[in-house]
Design an enzyme around this catalytic site. Structure first.
Site, short mmCIF file in Angstrom:
data_model
loop_
_atom_site.label_atom_id
_atom_site.label_comp_id
_atom_site.label_asym_id
_atom_site.label_seq_id
_atom_site.Cartn_x
_atom_site.Cartn_y
_atom_site.Cartn_z
N VAL A 266 -35.12 -2.70 -20.48
CA VAL A 266 -35.77 -3.17 -19.25
C VAL A 266 -34.75 -3.23 -18.10
O VAL A 266 -35.09 -2.97 -16.94
CB VAL A 266 -36.49 -4.52 -19.47
CG1 VAL A 266 -37.13 -5.01 -18.18
CG2 VAL A 266 -37.55 -4.40 -20.56
N GLY A 267 -33.50 -3.49 -18.43
CA GLY A 267 -32.44 -3.49 -17.41
C GLY A 267 -32.41 -2.17 -16.63
O GLY A 267 -32.21 -2.16 -15.42
N GLY B 70 -32.10 -9.85 -19.84
CA GLY B 70 -33.03 -9.28 -20.81
C GLY B 70 -32.43 -8.09 -21.51
O GLY B 70 -31.21 -7.95 -21.60
N CYS C 32 -28.17 -14.10 -27.26
CA CYS C 32 -27.61 -12.82 -26.81
C CYS C 32 -26.16 -12.64 -27.24
O CYS C 32 -25.73 -11.52 -27.48
CB CYS C 32 -27.74 -12.68 -25.31
SG CYS C 32 -26.99 -14.06 -24.43
N THR D 139 -31.44 -4.15 -22.55
CA THR D 139 -30.85 -3.00 -21.87
C THR D 139 -31.96 -2.05 -21.42
O THR D 139 -31.89 -1.48 -20.32
CB THR D 139 -29.85 -2.29 -22.82
OG1 THR D 139 -28.86 -3.26 -23.18
CG2 THR D 139 -29.19 -1.10 -22.18
N GLU E 241 -27.79 -8.96 -16.90
CA GLU E 241 -27.24 -9.67 -18.06
C GLU E 241 -27.99 -9.16 -19.27
O GLU E 241 -29.12 -9.59 -19.55
CB GLU E 241 -27.45 -11.19 -17.89
CG GLU E 241 -26.68 -11.81 -16.73
CD GLU E 241 -25.20 -12.02 -17.06
OE1 GLU E 241 -24.84 -12.04 -18.24
OE2 GLU E 241 -24.41 -12.16 -16.11
P1 NAD Z 1 -36.96 -8.19 -22.14
O1 NAD Z 1 -36.10 -7.17 -21.49
O2 NAD Z 1 -38.08 -7.74 -22.97
O3 NAD Z 1 -37.61 -9.14 -21.01
C1 NAD Z 1 -36.87 -9.76 -20.01
C2 NAD Z 1 -37.71 -9.91 -18.75
O4 NAD Z 1 -38.15 -8.63 -18.29
C3 NAD Z 1 -38.98 -10.75 -18.92
O5 NAD Z 1 -39.08 -11.65 -17.83
C4 NAD Z 1 -40.10 -9.74 -18.89
O6 NAD Z 1 -41.29 -10.21 -18.30
C5 NAD Z 1 -39.55 -8.61 -18.07
N1 NAD Z 1 -40.05 -7.31 -18.50
C6 NAD Z 1 -40.29 -6.90 -19.77
N2 NAD Z 1 -40.71 -5.62 -19.79
C7 NAD Z 1 -40.74 -5.21 -18.50
C8 NAD Z 1 -41.08 -3.98 -17.85
N3 NAD Z 1 -41.50 -2.91 -18.54
N4 NAD Z 1 -40.98 -3.92 -16.52
C9 NAD Z 1 -40.57 -4.98 -15.79
N5 NAD Z 1 -40.24 -6.17 -16.37
C10 NAD Z 1 -40.33 -6.28 -17.68
O7 NAD Z 1 -35.96 -9.13 -22.92
P2 NAD Z 1 -36.26 -10.39 -23.84
O8 NAD Z 1 -37.02 -9.95 -25.04
O9 NAD Z 1 -36.83 -11.49 -23.02
O10 NAD Z 1 -34.79 -10.82 -24.27
C11 NAD Z 1 -34.10 -10.19 -25.30
C12 NAD Z 1 -32.96 -9.33 -24.80
O11 NAD Z 1 -32.28 -9.98 -23.74
C13 NAD Z 1 -31.90 -9.08 -25.86
O12 NAD Z 1 -31.45 -7.76 -25.73
C14 NAD Z 1 -30.79 -10.04 -25.48
O13 NAD Z 1 -29.51 -9.68 -25.92
C15 NAD Z 1 -30.88 -10.02 -24.01
N6 NAD Z 1 -30.33 -11.25 -23.46
C16 NAD Z 1 -29.22 -11.18 -22.71
C17 NAD Z 1 -28.66 -12.35 -22.22
C18 NAD Z 1 -27.41 -12.35 -21.39
O14 NAD Z 1 -27.09 -13.39 -20.82
N7 NAD Z 1 -26.70 -11.25 -21.25
C19 NAD Z 1 -29.26 -13.56 -22.49
C20 NAD Z 1 -30.41 -13.57 -23.25
C21 NAD Z 1 -30.96 -12.41 -23.71
#
Ligand code: NAD
Length: 453
Positions: free
Chosen positions: A191-192, A187, A243, A189, A209
């Site tokens: 939320v990471g 997801g 991504c 950075t 990731e």
């Molecule tokens: P996101 O971070 O919004 O959500 C990812 C996950 O986190 C979801 O399951 C969501 O329910 C959970 N989440 C969201 N907010 C949260 C919080 N406050 N607390 C706990 N959990 C929470 O990301 P997204 O919108 O799903 O994806 C887009 C991002 O992901 C982009 O930055 C993209 O580059 C990145 N991405 C990376 C890869 C990779 O393999 N490196 C692949 C796809 C997407």
């Protein structure tokens, strides 16, 4: 059932040692393979409902990917799981040394919505191949695919082994309070960082990731036709919601006009339109609004039209872009491609170095020196020379970010290792041991030790 109860049942199940059995792992990998094949149409329908992704794209970028992963582990599991003999140092003679890959235990996988099947199931497959129990929390943003995965898995797998937990931020926050042996997150950075902090409370290791602004650099020494075709495909695949899509282009000034025309030509040739099979919608209204604000109408070279009701944004190329423009301040994650020109290749590389380390980087060039400089100078998760995106389809390469774009990696043997602990075992013979290391110490013993070590 409460998620705490599921996790406790997974902990208890892991302790039974059943998941360590290779035949057990293979049986469930095969079961998942069969379930994906028999439910293929349901998977296509769910993703189409979520964001209009076509059968063609879903097969090539999701279903085939997952099936390949399963096949890889079915084929290679015996050798991956086998203890590896390593040499033994003099101080440990007569002894034998081995590394055992042991499963970590209870895994949490948190998925993203943009490739919902691949990004959720690929880590799950690696986790169970490595002998773990697993809870998957897919992204709630792609709601239909989340439900499709939970219905397939929860009906057919014992919940004490593999379970899909549906939920959004509240559910994920609750999950993160529990103790896992590894958390695998895909997801943003932002939320990471939340995941990393929560994991630290339990000293839980993580794979993160994440994303970032991935550059594609095109020099005058590139095969421009090939570069344009591949960049247009990789950027507008999934409507830019990839991504590893090239986020922005750095193009050598002397070929810029010619290259922009080629980008236009392929964008036209690929016939992207709101109702076309080959073009995906923007996932939701929030992202749609975020994206259209990034289109500076003064800088449109091509495209720029959109349809709010259909959540369609036309492939859009922006030129005369400046590093300070809003479109250069965040990961775009949509079908907008800003182009910045450069006069000096090394200065272009230096500009990339000024930003956070990206998940991917791409160079289009046919000169050895430019290729060498690109590889040596830039730090990025992974990338390609003379292509985009495709590096992640080679399961002999690790896939993951660096710095702000993530930590850890997976795919193929790297996925197996991500969910395994490398346990060191030294086995000693019980005969033939000199007394030299045991007290009482003496000068003579020390001199011998100095000679030996
Ligand atoms: P996101 O971070 O919004 O959500 C990812 C996950 O986190 C979801 O399951 C969501 O329910 C959970 N989440 C969201 N907010 C949260 C919080 N406050 N607390 C706990 N959990 C929470 O990301 P997204 O919108 O799903 O994806 C887009 C991002 O992901 C982009 O930055 C993209 O580059 C990145 N991405 C990376 C890869 C990779 O393999 N490196 C692949 C796809 C997407």
């Amino acid at each position: 059932m409460e998620i705490e109860t599921i996790l406790q049942s997974q902990r208890d199940f892991f302790k039974t040692q059943q998941t360590k059995n290779i035949a057990f792992r293979k049986m469930y990998l095969e079961k998942l393979r069969n379930l994906i094949i028999s439910n293929e149409n349901m998977l296509y329908e769910a993703i189409y409902k979520d964001f209009g992704k076509s059968k063609f794209d879903t097969f090539t970028t999701e279903i085939s990917f997952i099936l390949n992963d399963i096949d890889y582990y079915l084929k290679n599991l015996n050798s991956l799981a086998r203890p590896k003999k390593v040499s033994t140092n003099l101080a440990n003679q007569l002894g034998k040394s081995r590394i055992h890959s042991e499963p970590l235990g209870n895994i949490l996988v948190i998925g993203a919505w943009n490739y919902p099947y691949q990004l959720s199931l690929s880590p799950v497959i690696a986790a169970i191949a490595a002998g773990n129990c697993c809870i998957l929390k897919p992204s709630e943003i792609a709601e239909n695919t989340m439900k499709a995965m939970s219905s397939i898995i929860n009906k057919n797998f014992p919940s004490e082994y593999l379970y899909v937990y549906e939920g959004g931020i509240d559910e994920t926050t609750a999950l993160l309070k529990l103790r896992f042996d590894k958390i695998f997150f895909t997801g943003s950075t932002k939320v990471g960082k939340i995941i990393y902090k929560a994991a630290a409370e339990h000293l839980t290791p993580v794979v993160l990731e994440l994303g970032g602004k991935s550059p594609a650099i095109v020099t005058k020494n590139a095969n421009l036709e090939v570069a344009a075709k591949r960049i247009v495909w990789g950027k507008f695949l999934n409507a830019g919601q990839t991504c590893v899509a090239p986020d922005y282009l750095l193009v050598e000034e002397s070929i810029q006009e010619q290259f922009l025309e080629m980008l236009r030509k392929y964008s036209n040739e690929f016939k992207y339109s709101p109702d076309a099979e080959q073009y995906t919608k923007i996932i939701n209204a929030r992202n749609f609004q975020r994206l259209i604000i990034l289109i500076d109408r003064e800088k449109i070279y091509f495209g720029g039209n959109f349809d709010e009701e259909k959540r369609y944004i036309e492939p859009t190329i922006l030129h005369n872009v400046d590093w300070n423009d809003p479109v250069m301040q965040e990961e775009i994650f949509g079908p907008i491609l800003p182009v910045i020109s450069f006069k000096n290749y090394n200065m272009a590389l230096n500009s990339v170095l000024e930003l956070e380390k990206p998940l991917a980087a791409y160079l289009f060039s046919n000169t050895a020196e430019e290729k060498e400089n690109f590889t040596q100078k830039l730090s990025f998760g992974g990338g390609c020379i003379n292509d985009v995106v495709m590096h992640l389809s080679n399961d002999h390469l690790p896939f993951g970010g660096v710095g702000n774009s993530g930590t850890g990696n997976y795919h193929g043997k790297f996925g197996f290792e991500a969910f395994s602990h490398q346990k060191a075992v030294l086995e000693k013979a019980t005969w033939g041991e000199p007394n030299i290391k045991y007290p009482p110490y003496s000068e003579k013993k020390l001199n011998w030790i100095k000679k030996l070590l």
